[in-house]
Every structure is written in structure tokens, then in C-alpha cells.
Design a protein around this motif. Structure first.
Motif, PDB file in Angstrom:
ATOM      1  N   ILE A   1       5.781  14.201   4.520  1.00  0.00           N
ATOM      2  CA  ILE A   1       5.202  12.922   4.120  1.00  0.00           C
ATOM      3  C   ILE A   1       5.852  12.523   2.805  1.00  0.00           C
ATOM      4  N   ILE A   2       6.509  11.339   2.775  1.00  0.00           N
ATOM      5  CA  ILE A   2       7.221  10.949   1.549  1.00  0.00           C
ATOM      6  C   ILE A   2       6.680   9.670   0.913  1.00  0.00           C
ATOM      7  N   GLY A   3       5.732   8.987   1.534  1.00  0.00           N
ATOM      8  CA  GLY A   3       5.202   7.776   0.910  1.00  0.00           C
ATOM      9  C   GLY A   3       4.244   7.042   1.818  1.00  0.00           C
ATOM     10  N   THR A   4       3.925   5.814   1.424  1.00  0.00           N
ATOM     11  CA  THR A   4       2.991   4.997   2.214  1.00  0.00           C
ATOM     12  C   THR A   4       3.516   3.570   2.328  1.00  0.00           C
ATOM     13  N   VAL A   5       3.017   2.874   3.354  1.00  0.00           N
ATOM     14  CA  VAL A   5       3.343   1.462   3.538  1.00  0.00           C
ATOM     15  C   VAL A   5       2.094   0.651   3.196  1.00  0.00           C
ATOM     16  N   VAL A   6       2.269  -0.363   2.367  1.00  0.00           N
ATOM     17  CA  VAL A   6       1.163  -1.245   2.013  1.00  0.00           C
ATOM     18  C   VAL A   6       1.319  -2.550   2.794  1.00  0.00           C
ATOM     19  N   ALA A   7       0.319  -2.857   3.618  1.00  0.00           N
ATOM     20  CA  ALA A   7       0.361  -4.083   4.420  1.00  0.00           C
ATOM     21  C   ALA A   7      -1.039  -4.695   4.413  1.00  0.00           C
ATOM     22  N   THR A   8      -1.204  -5.763   3.670  1.00  0.00           N
ATOM     23  CA  THR A   8      -2.533  -6.373   3.554  1.00  0.00           C
ATOM     24  C   THR A   8      -2.894  -7.123   4.828  1.00  0.00           C
ATOM     25  N   GLU A   9      -2.002  -7.980   5.297  1.00  0.00           N
ATOM     26  CA  GLU A   9      -2.262  -8.715   6.540  1.00  0.00           C
ATOM     27  C   GLU A   9      -1.792  -7.863   7.699  1.00  0.00           C
TER      28      GLU A   9
ATOM     29  N   ASP B   1       6.022   2.288  -0.527  1.00  0.00           N
ATOM     30  CA  ASP B   1       5.767   3.112  -1.709  1.00  0.00           C
ATOM     31  C   ASP B   1       6.257   4.538  -1.436  1.00  0.00           C
ATOM     32  N   VAL B   2       7.525   4.781  -1.779  1.00  0.00           N
ATOM     33  CA  VAL B   2       8.086   6.118  -1.561  1.00  0.00           C
ATOM     34  C   VAL B   2       7.839   6.938  -2.817  1.00  0.00           C
ATOM     35  N   GLU B   3       6.859   7.838  -2.746  1.00  0.00           N
ATOM     36  CA  GLU B   3       6.452   8.600  -3.930  1.00  0.00           C
ATOM     37  C   GLU B   3       7.324   9.820  -4.160  1.00  0.00           C
ATOM     38  N   ARG B   4       7.864  10.325  -3.073  1.00  0.00           N
ATOM     39  CA  ARG B   4       8.628  11.555  -3.174  1.00  0.00           C
ATOM     40  C   ARG B   4      10.035  11.242  -2.702  1.00  0.00           C
ATOM     41  N   GLU B   5      11.003  11.763  -3.406  1.00  0.00           N
ATOM     42  CA  GLU B   5      12.375  11.501  -2.980  1.00  0.00           C
ATOM     43  C   GLU B   5      12.644  12.182  -1.649  1.00  0.00           C
ATOM     44  N   LYS B   6      13.442  11.496  -0.866  1.00  0.00           N
ATOM     45  CA  LYS B   6      13.850  12.031   0.423  1.00  0.00           C
ATOM     46  C   LYS B   6      14.631  13.315   0.151  1.00  0.00           C
TER      47      LYS B   6
END
Lengths: 93, 93, 93, 93, 93
Positions: free
Chosen positions: D6-14, E86-91
Motif C-alpha cells: 500500500i503506497i497511498g490513497t486516492v481522494v475523490a469527493t464526487e 496522495d502517494v505517502e510512501r515512495e514506490k
């Protein structure tokens, strides 16, 4: 769907009961000029095709639709015997 | 479907309740000459196969059809133990 | 979904009964500049498209949704005739 | 299924109402030696996994089976937290 | 699922009746650094996204779950408008 040459069979004695009686073929996908495309995969026979013949293959959930019981763990099936590939228009470039 | 060698297992303590009791295998897909094709993936065991054996694997929605409960988040399953790959016809070119 | 040029047909006399009456097209996937992308595949016609025309193709289980009977072993179908590809923004890089 | 970091998240309001409350993770698929395989994709979290952890991911229609409502537009989900990859047999090469 | 930039539309007058009223977008898949990954495909709009925006796309059978009628021949849909990756950790590597 794709066209493939039948090149062999897979022998598996221990298997899911829903696969009993189904012939498992090794098929080599072909392109529109009947040349190999990628490497062979395994497909369930539904039309009584033989080694050396060209089969029309369907993948995914739809493959099982060609089998007597549709809820079986099969993801590729031969659903037709190809008589001819009729390419009327030359492939672009 | 494809043939793969079983090369290991995945240990996951926290998981979807529907995966409890299912052995998660690391499988190396093979081509018709039993050589590796692509990199290993994870498949659910449904036939009691062991490391070093060759398994017949099914992908997609069909994989879950081989499990006791078909509505589980599994997209690849080993559905047979392969005794032999019988390539009767040489691969074209 | 993808856009493809219709380049020919597959003739298969012996086939799954659910495929009777369905035209099997050889289609060449195209990119957004109408250049070939990958090699041709086989798709069921649902809109009466002809060789040389551009078709909108749908793959997977959804393809069969465009056929009169949805439980057929078809994994790709032409579901529209493309009049135009309107690329308003240039592809990045 | 496959293992991914797991390296991050996607922010999608709509978004589709069925996606409300679902964490959308950016996951980097790994091979059996925990090295990156291909590029990252987006997966729905179903087990409360965090950035830096290894998740077991399921693709296709099966992914939604791990969510509270199974008829949602999700095609990949993290369905387990991987503690260990136990490769007992060396990969054939 | 994957993130893609909307780069255009497909115009198809003759099409499956279930596609009437659905905007068909040309979308360019992106990687986690917003760089193009592979070539564009066609996706159905379900969120009113515009050219130049980033969309969250779902493929396969799940795509149709975001449409008013789920049994339509659509295999890819834009199901969210992406505000941020939002990529919090580097690949790794």
C-alpha cells in the motif's frame, strides 16, 4: 473471442467434480494470418474438436455458458470449429 | 485456464472472513513445455495440492465456483492436479 | 471499451447452438489516432456493422448483454458504429 | 490474486454513491520476492490496511464480494493483510 | 481501478439501445505520478466529468454497476472525479 489451434490435452485425474468428463485442451492462440500469438493456454472442449483443428475460443465467465452446467470453474472454452478466416480488408499499416 | 507449479504459500492472519480456512498458494504459471511464463500469482487451493506439484488454475469469477461458498473474493483457484501435458502437435513456428 | 476497425469475418459451421445466426467479426483494435493497437480479435456483431467501418467494442461478460440471449458464450461484441473520435485534449507526453 | 504494497490513497469527493465511505488505496503489485511488478493501481480497502503494509488483492467481479454491498462499481479490493510470503521452492528459471 | 485523464469523446449514432444517453469518453490511463500508462480506452461517464479532469475508472462487469441500468454492454466506467493522488510512501526501487 479468439482463434486458436488445438495442440494437445491436459491430463488431470484429481480435479473439481464439475470438471469430470470435460476434455481439457492445450490451445495455441493465432492471429488473423494464423500465426501464433502469445503462448498456449488451457480451454474446455464443448464441440468435439481435435488436435490440429482451429477452434473459436471464448474466455472469462462466458466460457462456462457453453458447458452443460454453467456454474463450473472454467474460464476458457472452445465454442466453435473454424472453417475459415475471411480477412476482406488488409490490416492497417 | 493455465498450468502452474505450486511454489509456496501466503500467510495472512487478518483477512476477509470468507477466506478463513482457504489455503492461499503462490503459483508460477508455466507454458506447454513447463517453462515459467510471467511471474507468480496467488491462487486458492481447492484440491489439496502441494508445493512442487503442477496445478490446473482457473481465473476470474469462475475461480470461486470451485470453492464451497461461491460468493467469496477469490479470483484465481487451483481446480485440478495435472498428471501430464500431452502436446501431440508441435507448436507452430 | 475500445474502438476497432472491422477487417473480416470468421466462418465456423460447427459451433455452440447459441452462436447460430450471430456474425463473428475479425476486428482490429485502434488507438485514439486510429492506428492499430495489438492484434485482431473476434467479436460478435450486434449492430449490423460492415467491413471497413469503425466499431465500438465491449469485452467480458458485458458483451453478451448486447445480444438477444444474454447467456451465450461470447466475450466481445460490437455495440456501436463509431462516427467520430473527438480528441479535444492532446494526449500527455 | 496478488500481493501489493500500500503506497497511498486516492481522494475523490464526487463519486458513485456506492463508493462513499470506502477508502481507495494506491497499491503497488509485488512479485514473490517483494519487488514491484508493473505499475500501481487503485483498490478498495476492506480490512483496514495502512500505507507500508502488504495486502492480498483480488481483482474483477470478485473484489466487490468483500464489500458490505456487493453490487458496487469496484474491480479491485484488498482482502487480507499479508504477514509472510513463504516460497518453499525456488522459482524455476 | 485506475486513474485516467479524460481526453475526448466517442460519437456513435447507431448503437445498442442501452447505450443511448450515455456519454462515451476517451480516457488516458495514468500512473501514480500522473504520467500516461498504456494507450487510451473508451469509458462510460457516470459522474458528469469533463475533458482535462482526472477520473477514477472501474473496468469489467463492475463498471455497469455504476449505470442506471446494470445490464448494459459497458465494460469500463468513470465512477469518480479524482481531486488528489496522495502517494505517502515512495514506490519501491
Amino acid at each position: 473471442m479468439f482463434v486458436a489451434e488445438i495442440i494437445g490435452t491436459v491430463v488431470a485425474t484429481e480435479k473439481d467434480p464439475n470438471l469430470l468428463g470435460i476434455t481439457l485442451l492445450i490451445v495455441q492462440p493465432l492471429d488473423e494470418e494464423r500465426l501464433p500469438k502469445g503462448s498456449p493456454i488451457v480451454a474446455a472442449d464443448t464441440v468435439g474438436i481435435g488436435v490440429g483443428e482451429l477452434g473459436l475460443c471464448t474466455g472469462g465467465r462466458e466460457a462456462a455458458m457453453a458447458l452443460p452446467k454453467p456454474f463450473v470453474p472454467v474460464d476458457c472454452a472452445v465454442v466453435g470449429i473454424v472453417d475459415n478466416l475471411d480477412v476482406e480488408r488488409e490490416k492497417i499499416s
